[in-house]
Design a protein around this motif. Structure first.
Motif, PDB file in Angstrom:
ATOM      1  N   PRO A 243       0.798  -1.069  -0.150  1.00  0.00           N
ATOM      2  CA  PRO A 243      -0.018   0.003   0.009  1.00  0.00           C
ATOM      3  C   PRO A 243       0.776   1.238   0.036  1.00  0.00           C
ATOM      4  O   PRO A 243       0.695   2.236  -0.516  1.00  0.00           O
ATOM      5  CB  PRO A 243      -0.958  -0.155   1.323  1.00  0.00           C
ATOM      6  CG  PRO A 243      -0.797  -1.704   1.670  1.00  0.00           C
ATOM      7  CD  PRO A 243       0.260  -2.216   1.046  1.00  0.00           C
ATOM      8  N   VAL A 244       1.782   1.353   0.821  1.00  0.00           N
ATOM      9  CA  VAL A 244       2.821   2.414   0.777  1.00  0.00           C
ATOM     10  C   VAL A 244       3.574   2.473  -0.670  1.00  0.00           C
ATOM     11  O   VAL A 244       3.542   3.878  -0.987  1.00  0.00           O
ATOM     12  CB  VAL A 244       3.876   2.353   1.878  1.00  0.00           C
ATOM     13  CG1 VAL A 244       4.812   3.621   1.905  1.00  0.00           C
ATOM     14  CG2 VAL A 244       3.307   1.958   3.333  1.00  0.00           C
ATOM     15  N   MET A 245       3.876   1.561  -1.428  1.00  0.00           N
ATOM     16  CA  MET A 245       4.400   1.674  -2.549  1.00  0.00           C
ATOM     17  C   MET A 245       3.529   2.183  -3.514  1.00  0.00           C
ATOM     18  O   MET A 245       3.743   3.129  -4.423  1.00  0.00           O
ATOM     19  CB  MET A 245       5.134   0.267  -3.017  1.00  0.00           C
ATOM     20  CG  MET A 245       6.229  -0.206  -1.946  1.00  0.00           C
ATOM     21  SD  MET A 245       6.961  -1.761  -2.195  1.00  0.00           S
ATOM     22  CE  MET A 245       7.752  -1.207  -3.977  1.00  0.00           C
ATOM     23  N   GLU A 246       2.373   1.695  -3.553  1.00  0.00           N
ATOM     24  CA  GLU A 246       1.263   1.992  -4.355  1.00  0.00           C
ATOM     25  C   GLU A 246       0.925   3.692  -4.155  1.00  0.00           C
ATOM     26  O   GLU A 246       0.738   4.315  -5.090  1.00  0.00           O
ATOM     27  CB  GLU A 246      -0.139   1.316  -4.230  1.00  0.00           C
ATOM     28  CG  GLU A 246       0.290  -0.180  -4.547  1.00  0.00           C
ATOM     29  CD  GLU A 246      -1.098  -0.898  -4.487  1.00  0.00           C
ATOM     30  OE1 GLU A 246      -1.843  -0.674  -3.686  1.00  0.00           O
ATOM     31  OE2 GLU A 246      -1.101  -1.967  -4.953  1.00  0.00           O
ATOM     32  N   SER A 247       0.803   4.070  -2.915  1.00  0.00           N
ATOM     33  CA  SER A 247       0.688   5.305  -2.605  1.00  0.00           C
ATOM     34  C   SER A 247       1.862   6.227  -3.215  1.00  0.00           C
ATOM     35  O   SER A 247       1.456   7.513  -3.622  1.00  0.00           O
ATOM     36  CB  SER A 247       0.407   5.750  -1.055  1.00  0.00           C
ATOM     37  OG  SER A 247       1.363   5.718  -0.331  1.00  0.00           O
ATOM     38  N   VAL A 248       2.992   5.919  -2.974  1.00  0.00           N
ATOM     39  CA  VAL A 248       4.207   6.653  -3.540  1.00  0.00           C
ATOM     40  C   VAL A 248       4.224   6.650  -5.114  1.00  0.00           C
ATOM     41  O   VAL A 248       4.279   7.804  -5.623  1.00  0.00           O
ATOM     42  CB  VAL A 248       5.360   6.050  -3.085  1.00  0.00           C
ATOM     43  CG1 VAL A 248       6.713   6.908  -3.793  1.00  0.00           C
ATOM     44  CG2 VAL A 248       5.408   6.336  -1.639  1.00  0.00           C
TER      45      VAL A 248
ATOM     46  N   ALA B 247       3.537   6.648   7.390  1.00  0.00           N
ATOM     47  CA  ALA B 247       3.693   6.658   9.001  1.00  0.00           C
ATOM     48  C   ALA B 247       2.640   5.702   9.702  1.00  0.00           C
ATOM     49  O   ALA B 247       3.111   5.227  10.729  1.00  0.00           O
ATOM     50  CB  ALA B 247       2.878   8.311   9.354  1.00  0.00           C
ATOM     51  N   SER B 248       1.671   5.227   9.015  1.00  0.00           N
ATOM     52  CA  SER B 248       0.891   4.372   9.665  1.00  0.00           C
ATOM     53  C   SER B 248       1.717   2.940   9.444  1.00  0.00           C
ATOM     54  O   SER B 248       1.329   1.873  10.537  1.00  0.00           O
ATOM     55  CB  SER B 248      -0.305   4.176   8.969  1.00  0.00           C
ATOM     56  OG  SER B 248      -0.469   3.457   7.473  1.00  0.00           O
ATOM     57  N   VAL B 249       2.718   2.711   8.673  1.00  0.00           N
ATOM     58  CA  VAL B 249       3.562   1.393   8.942  1.00  0.00           C
ATOM     59  C   VAL B 249       4.810   1.499   9.488  1.00  0.00           C
ATOM     60  O   VAL B 249       4.859   0.726  10.487  1.00  0.00           O
ATOM     61  CB  VAL B 249       3.709   0.936   7.348  1.00  0.00           C
ATOM     62  CG1 VAL B 249       4.766  -0.055   7.349  1.00  0.00           C
ATOM     63  CG2 VAL B 249       2.555   0.803   6.426  1.00  0.00           C
TER      64      VAL B 249
ATOM     65  N   ARG C  74      14.112  -0.450   3.232  1.00  0.00           N
ATOM     66  CA  ARG C  74      13.029  -0.084   2.122  1.00  0.00           C
ATOM     67  C   ARG C  74      12.195   1.245   2.688  1.00  0.00           C
ATOM     68  O   ARG C  74      11.733   2.004   1.883  1.00  0.00           O
ATOM     69  CB  ARG C  74      12.180  -1.283   1.904  1.00  0.00           C
ATOM     70  CG  ARG C  74      11.132  -0.868   1.009  1.00  0.00           C
ATOM     71  CD  ARG C  74      10.307  -2.372   0.675  1.00  0.00           C
ATOM     72  NE  ARG C  74      11.121  -3.029   0.110  1.00  0.00           N
ATOM     73  CZ  ARG C  74      10.714  -4.518  -0.300  1.00  0.00           C
ATOM     74  NH1 ARG C  74       9.508  -4.960   0.322  1.00  0.00           N
ATOM     75  NH2 ARG C  74      11.555  -5.385  -0.935  1.00  0.00           N
ATOM     76  N   GLY C  75      11.819   1.118   3.974  1.00  0.00           N
ATOM     77  CA  GLY C  75      11.187   2.438   4.577  1.00  0.00           C
ATOM     78  C   GLY C  75      11.739   3.578   4.379  1.00  0.00           C
ATOM     79  O   GLY C  75      11.378   4.432   3.946  1.00  0.00           O
TER      80      GLY C  75
END
Length: 760
Positions: free
Chosen positions: A178-183, A233-235, A245-246
């Protein structure tokens, strides 16, 4: 065809126009699975009517799949699963008498209306709970047969859990997706933003239309950047350490923020340079580089999603080389005419050099980001790109009890909305019961879905729902008449639901048009109603739409005209604080406040988006309550222009040494701050602003100084054109500062005039 007919047809097509973006086919496929399994079980077991409860629960829970981090998705879907089941149970318990059902309906819908206080996710969950309550009260009430009630609740719970399993099944396998998709989404919207910026170079005819599209694209990328930060931030903020990776994803997010700032500054510089005769010498090369930058950003977005191990930016490099080559030719041509070189012409040359340099830096940044993206999946480390970045701070907790208590009054927009929603819904249910409408709950459902906190949003949703229901009702009637086979009906339900969910985020009208025949077919599975159900659906939706519009207009309206001054005050205040921080760095260049500037810039951008949304709500309200809208439009335009000018100054700080200072800079800055503070105060107190101070006198002194610097530099060019002198450094630093200060003074003057007209 008469022009009125053409206009009506155009308006009708506009209601079904798709928003920018791609259909969510994966979401649609998951919906087919979520609904298909309960339908198949019902057909196989011969309990089609009973399985419809599980189908509806699965559909509702699937609709609150809000995206983002898995923790957020899981919380929302779990709350929806429990909520729709409890709503189902409660509807059964109070269904025995209308006088028990009515007050319960009022309470349930009232608190559901207040859910918006706690964010869009809570509002989404409360909406599906409200819908399930209304439907269960009308169609599935089995009390006092307790065993039937518990069986139906188990079916509802099973349907919700099945939708959760489908959506959250990959939780432990792909936690960072989800983070990668939002980026990736952020870089895709950046691509469209830069593409629009490139059109500024060639599109000089219809600048008003271009400016509107550009600001909308800027708002979109700002919102996508905020979403990407929140998802990151949620992750990671719940973890003690951030892995490689983060850190890479965080760098990409913050680099996206830097690209936004650079593009805003670039467009500001283009607006200045485009009126220069010299601009034509670099116009084509500048456009080609910016267009290639947009393509490069799109490539980065695709590489993030697909996990590519290499990102090729060779075309961008060639365009940059062509721009730098053409810049050297242009500079040589201008410098060779030293005896005829005018001060204004030299200032234009400095601005063009600034544009070329900024584009070169942007290209270098994209190369760095390309290396990060290439190593995102493998986790390979590069010391020169894995720099330390301060992670976004987690949002401070809040007390939901205090939030609720603070909003239980008529000053709260959401309290008014919740009360209005509860009253209209209860009235609709009472009227349907007294008149014994066979499908009167559709009137109630229309109120639950269409009524929004503001009149403009209510009108838009109501029109789209009525139109979508009308066309979808006709489709549903046709299917009921023509198709009798249960398997064929099930296939049509799945296909229509797949289409509806795929386009849900792109067009509410199309979503309603596809969903309406699904409801009609489902109800024909549950009970025998025939094609008449489709007719009743259309009539009830139209009646509900009329009731919603009347209620929104008559019951406790809070017109945007009353709320807009408060939002404008906040917006001007946020831009003022941003300006103060940037100008403080020019007055004291030794302090490093980059993080503070970035934070204040983002806050000002968010408030600009909020003000734009507030203005759009004002424009959608009835004409007689809007008041004078021209000052509002003017103010919005020049607040955004002020933000762009300050952002350009913020970007220019990277080249500012502070060795040379304008003597009147501090006085001019203090005067601008004084004016902006007074404008915010005038909006708060709803009074006319004070007269403007002598801004032009300070500005004239700065103009004289910059002209002197240019004169000295032209003399130096005659003797040694390639020498890097203190004068050259001062010219490069102060020319942009002088130009932007002039633009800021003009913007502040127009903002002052607009607010003066607004307060009359």
């Amino acid at each position: 065809m008469p022009s009125t007919d053409i206009g009506s047809f155009s308006w009708l097509l506009q209601q079904f126009q798709l928003k920018p973006g791609k259909p969510a086919f994966v979401y649609g496929l998951r919906t087919i699975l979520a609904l298909g399994v309960p339908i198949a079980v019902g057909i196989i077991t011969g309990y089609g009517a009973a399985s419809a409860i599980a189908v509806m629960a699965a559909m509702f829970v699937n609709m609150v799949d809000v995206g983002g981090a898995y923790r957020q998705k899981a919380t929302a879907m779990m709350a929806a699963t429990i909520g729709v089941t409890v709503a189902f149970l409660l509807a059964n318990l109070v269904s025995s008498t209308i006088w028990l059902a009515l007050p319960t309906t009022f309470i349930v819908i009232f608190f559901a209306g207040l859910a918006g206080l706690f964010g869009s996710v809570a509002a989404s969950v409360s909406l599906v709970i409200s819908i399930m309550y209304v439907v269960a009260l009308a169609k599935f009430a089995s009390f006092p047969d307790l065993s039937a009630v518990l069986w139906q609740c188990l079916l509802s719970l099973a349907g919700g859990i099945w939708a959760m399993v489908l959506s959250l099944g990959l939780w432990t396998i792909r936690p960072y997706t989800p983070v990668m998709e939002s980026v990736a989404k952020c870089y895709l919207s950046l691509s469209k933003f830069v593409e629009l910026a490139s059109q500024r170079v060639l599109n000089l005819e219809d600048m008003q239309n271009w400016a509107q599209q550009f600001l909308q694209a800027q708002d979109t990328v700002t919102q996508d950047l905020t979403d990407a930060r929140n998802n990151w931030a949620s992750v990671w903020t719940r973890q003690k350490t951030v892995n490689l990776r983060g850190n890479q994803l965080l760098i990409l997010i913050e680099d996206a923020n830097q690209i936004i700032n650079s593009v805003v500054a670039e467009v500001e510089l283009l607006a200045i340079a485009s009126s220069s005769p010299l601009f034509s010498g670099l116009q084509q090369e500048i456009w080609q580089v910016m267009a290639e930058l947009a393509i490069a950003l799109q490539t980065l977005s695709a590489a993030i999603v697909k996990g590519r191990s290499s990102v090729h930016l060779g075309d961008l490099d060639r365009k940059i080389e062509a721009l730098e080559h053409q810049w050297l030719i242009l500079r040589s041509q201008v410098v060779s005419r030293t005896n005829d070189l005018q001060i204004d012409e030299y200032a234009d040359l400095v601005n063009l050099r600034k544009i070329a340099t900024s584009l070169t830096k942007l290209t270098q940044q994209l190369h760095t980001d390309g290396e990060i993206v290439a190593n995102l999946r493998t986790g390979k480390r590069h010391s020169h790109i894995c720099r330390e970045i301060s992670p976004p701070q987690p949002s401070e907790g809040f007390s939901w009890i205090n939030t609720l208590r603070d909003n239980l009054n008529f000053d709260s927009v959401l309290f008014r909305h919740a009360l209005r929603l509860a009253l209209i819904t209860t009235i609709a249910e009472l009227v349907a019961s007294i008149l014994q409408f066979p499908t009167g709950y559709w009137v109630t459902l229309t109120a639950v879905v269409a009524l929004k906190p503001n009149f403009g949003g209510t009108t838009q949703t109501t029109v789209q729902r009525v139109l979508g229901t009308f066309i979808g009702g006709i489709i549903g009637i046709t299917l009921v008449v023509l198709i009798k086979n249960p398997v064929a009906i099930a296939i049509w339900i799945l296909l229509l639901m797949f289409t509806a969910m795929s386009v849900r985020s792109l067009s509410y009208s199309l979503f309603t048009m596809m969903q309406t025949p699904v409801i009609i077919l489902l109800l024909n599975v549950i009970s025998t109603g025939g094609w008449q159900i489709g007719v009743l659906r259309i009539i009830d939706t139209l009646a509900g739409g009329v009731l919603v519009l009347l209620g929104s207009y008559l019951l406790f309206p809070r017109w945007e005209r009353q709320q807009l001054p408060t939002q404008l005050e906040k917006t001007i205040g946020a831009n003022l604080v941003y300006f103060q921080q940037v100008i403080a760095n020019y007055l004291n260049s030794r302090q490093d406040t980059t993080d503070a500037i970035n934070k204040l810039r983002h806050q000002a951008a968010i408030e600009n988006v909020n003000a734009e949304a507030s203005a759009q709500r004002l424009f959608s309200e009835p004409r007689h309550v809007q008041g004078e809208i021209e000052p509002v439009m003017t103010l919005m335009i020049y607040i955004r222009a002020f933000f762009s000018s300050v952002t350009t100054l913020g970007e220019h700080l990277q080249e500012f040494s502070g060795d040379y200072q304008f003597t009147e800079l501090k006085r001019l800055a203090d005067a601008i701050i004084q004016v902006l503070e007074n404008l915010a105060q005038a909006l708060q107190q709803q009074q006319s602003p004070q007269p403007l101070p002598e801004l032009d006198s300070y500005l004239e002194a700065i103009h004289n100084e910059i002209e002197q610097l240019h004169t000295v530099r032209i003399s130096e060019i005659a003797t040694n054109p390639h020498a890097v002198t203190p004068t050259l450094q001062a010219v490069r630093e102060q020319t942009t500062l002088s130009t932007e200060l002039e633009r800021i003074v003009n913007e502040v003057k127009i903002m002052h005039c607009a607010i003066a007209l607004l307060q009359k």
